[in-house]
Write an enzyme that holds these catalytic residues in place. Structure first.
Site, PDB file in Angstrom:
ATOM      1  N   HIS A 127       1.109  -1.577   0.108  1.00 37.28           N
ATOM      2  CA  HIS A 127      -0.247  -0.510   0.318  1.00 37.28           C
ATOM      3  C   HIS A 127       0.883   1.498  -0.002  1.00 37.28           C
ATOM      4  O   HIS A 127       2.673   1.325   0.320  1.00 37.28           O
ATOM      5  CB  HIS A 127      -1.010   0.162   0.779  1.00 37.28           C
ATOM      6  CG  HIS A 127      -0.119   0.219   2.239  1.00 37.28           C
ATOM      7  ND1 HIS A 127       0.572  -0.706   2.855  1.00 37.28           N
ATOM      8  CD2 HIS A 127       0.601   1.352   3.644  1.00 37.28           C
ATOM      9  CE1 HIS A 127       0.981  -0.612   4.530  1.00 37.28           C
ATOM     10  NE2 HIS A 127       0.748   0.815   4.310  1.00 37.28           N
ATOM     11  N   ASP A 129       0.836   5.545   1.878  1.00 38.18           N
ATOM     12  CA  ASP A 129      -0.718   5.350   2.871  1.00 38.18           C
ATOM     13  C   ASP A 129      -0.494   6.386   2.805  1.00 38.18           C
ATOM     14  O   ASP A 129      -0.873   7.738   1.688  1.00 38.18           O
ATOM     15  CB  ASP A 129       1.001   6.246   3.815  1.00 38.18           C
ATOM     16  CG  ASP A 129       1.775   5.455   4.511  1.00 38.18           C
ATOM     17  OD1 ASP A 129       1.375   3.669   5.709  1.00 38.18           O
ATOM     18  OD2 ASP A 129       2.725   5.408   5.075  1.00 38.18           O
ATOM     19  N   HIS A 277       4.405  -0.173   0.140  1.00 35.31           N
ATOM     20  CA  HIS A 277       5.418  -0.776   1.342  1.00 35.31           C
ATOM     21  C   HIS A 277       4.443  -1.484   1.771  1.00 35.31           C
ATOM     22  O   HIS A 277       3.451  -1.869   1.688  1.00 35.31           O
ATOM     23  CB  HIS A 277       5.801   0.498   1.641  1.00 35.31           C
ATOM     24  CG  HIS A 277       5.440   1.252   2.829  1.00 35.31           C
ATOM     25  ND1 HIS A 277       4.180   2.214   2.298  1.00 35.31           N
ATOM     26  CD2 HIS A 277       4.153   1.045   4.102  1.00 35.31           C
ATOM     27  CE1 HIS A 277       3.280   3.098   3.410  1.00 35.31           C
ATOM     28  NE2 HIS A 277       3.274   2.244   4.867  1.00 35.31           N
TER      29      HIS A 277
END
Length: 301
Positions: A127, A129, A277
Site C-alpha cells: 500500500h 499511505d 510498502h
C-alpha cells in the site's frame, strides 16, 4: 534464456528496465553524507548524518536529493526521541495527524504496537499511505523502538520502475486515467462500523491520477494500491477490477523492491509519492513497537 513474455495478468519473465533516476537527472557527488545503495533502483543506507539536531541547508539538500534518487533512506542506530523524530520530519513540511491510527506521545506521532495479544490489522499488504486524502502524505519517518528476535522486516517497492516496465498498450490505457481512493476498504476489517460512519464526512472518496507525476523529479509512477483504490473512473466495474488487479500486482516484482531488517533505533524515511510498502507480520507472538510521523503532501497530478 527464453524471451521475455507477458502472460495474462501482466507480470513477465525476462529483462526489466531498472533505472533509479530519470533519464535527464544530473548525478552529483555527495559531500556531507555517504550514500550506500541497497538495490539497483530503491533503498540506500545513509551514513554520516546526525539527525538528532537541526539540519543545515546543505545537509537537508543532500538528504532530499538522496530521497529523490533512492526513494527510501535507512539510518542505522539513530535512536531519536519522539520529539527529535518529529523535528527531523518537519524539515520536509507540516506533519499529518491521523485519527484512524493509534496515537503516540503527540497527535503527530502514530504508534504501532503488536504482541501476542494483538490481532493482525493493516500493515502486511502492499500500500501507499493515506491515498484516500486529497493531499496524500509526501513521506514518512518510521523508527523501531522494539524489534522481535526474528522477522518484522519492512519492504518497499519502486512504483516508477513498475510504471517503466508496463507494456506499452497498458501505459496507453492508463495515462490520463483517474481512480477513486477511499479509506473504508483498508480499514473496514478492524474498525467498528459506527467509527467508520463518523469518519466518512472527514474522509470522503477522492480521485487521483492512475499515473502520477513526481513534483520534484518529474518521473511518472503508478499511483494505485490494494488498500485504498476502489475503481478506475469511467470503466465498467469488471474491466476496472481486471485492470486494477494487473496494476497493483506490479508492486510484487522483486526487482523493484528493497527489504530492511530492523534493529532497535533504526530510522526509515521514505518518499510516499514514489513507493508502496509492506510490513511483514511474521513475528507473533513476539513484540514489535514502531513510531511513525508523516509529512503532508501535495495534490497528485
Amino acid at each position: 534464456m527464453r524471451d521475455a513474455r507477458v502472460p495474462e495478468g501482466g507480470l513477465y519473465e525476462g529483462v526489466r528496465i531498472l533505472r533509479p533516476f530519470p533519464e535527464s537527472w544530473e548525478q552529483r557527488p555527495y559531500e556531507l553524507i555517504e550514500v550506500v545503495p541497497q538495490t539497483r533502483v530503491i533503498g540506500a543506507e545513509i551514513r554520516g548524518a546526525d539527525l538528532s539536531g537541526p539540519l543545515s541547508p546543505a545537509l537537508r539538500e543532500e538528504l532530499n536529493r538522496a530521497l529523490l534518487e533512492w526513494k527510501v533512506l535507512f539510518f542505522r542506530g539513530a535512536n531519536l526521541t519522539p520529539e527529535q523524530q518529529a523535528a527531523f520530519a518537519r524539515n520536509w513540511g507540516e506533519l499529518e495527524t491521523n485519527p484512524l491510527l493509534a496515537r503516540g506521545s503527540s497527535d503527530e506521532i502514530v504508534r504501532f504496537e503488536k504482541d501476542a495479544s494483538t490481532k493482525p490489522t493493516y500493515e502486511n499488504v502492499w500500500h501507499t499511505d493515506v491515498t484516500f486524502r486529497e493531499r496524500p502524505a509526501m513521506g514518512a519517518v518510521l523508527q523501531l523502538r522494539e524489534v522481535p528476535p526474528l522477522g518484522g522486516h519492512t519492504m518497499w517497492a519502486d512504483m516508477a520502475a513498475a510504471y517503466d516496465n508496463l507494456p506499452s498498450q497498458v501505459r496507453e490505457r492508463i495515462d490520463g486515467a483517474k481512480a477513486v481512493h477511499d479509506f473504508i476498504p483498508g480499514f473496514a476489517r478492524f474498525t467498528p462500523a459506527e467509527r467508520l460512519a463518523e469518519l466518512q464526512e472527514q474522509f470522503p472518496p477522492v480521485e487521483h491520477p492512475v499515473v502520477r507525476t513526481h513534483p520534484e523529479s518529474g518521473r511518472k509512477m503508478l499511483f494505485v494500491n490494494t488498500s485504498f483504490t476502489t475503481h478506475i473512473v469511467g470503466m465498467e466495474r469488471e474491466e476496472s477490477d481486471r485492470l486494477l488487479a494487473e496494476l497493483v500486482r506490479q508492486a510484487h516484482v522483486p526487482e523493484y523492491q528493497v527489504r530492511f531488517a530492523w534493529q532497535p533505533g533504526d530510522i526509515a524515511f521514505w518518499d510516499n509519492r514514489a513507493t508502496q510498502h509492506y510490513a511483514l507480520f511474521d513475528y507473533a507472538p513476539h513484540r514489535r513497537v514502531a513510531e511513525r510521523v508523516a509529512i503532508v503532501g501535495d495534490r497528485p497530478f
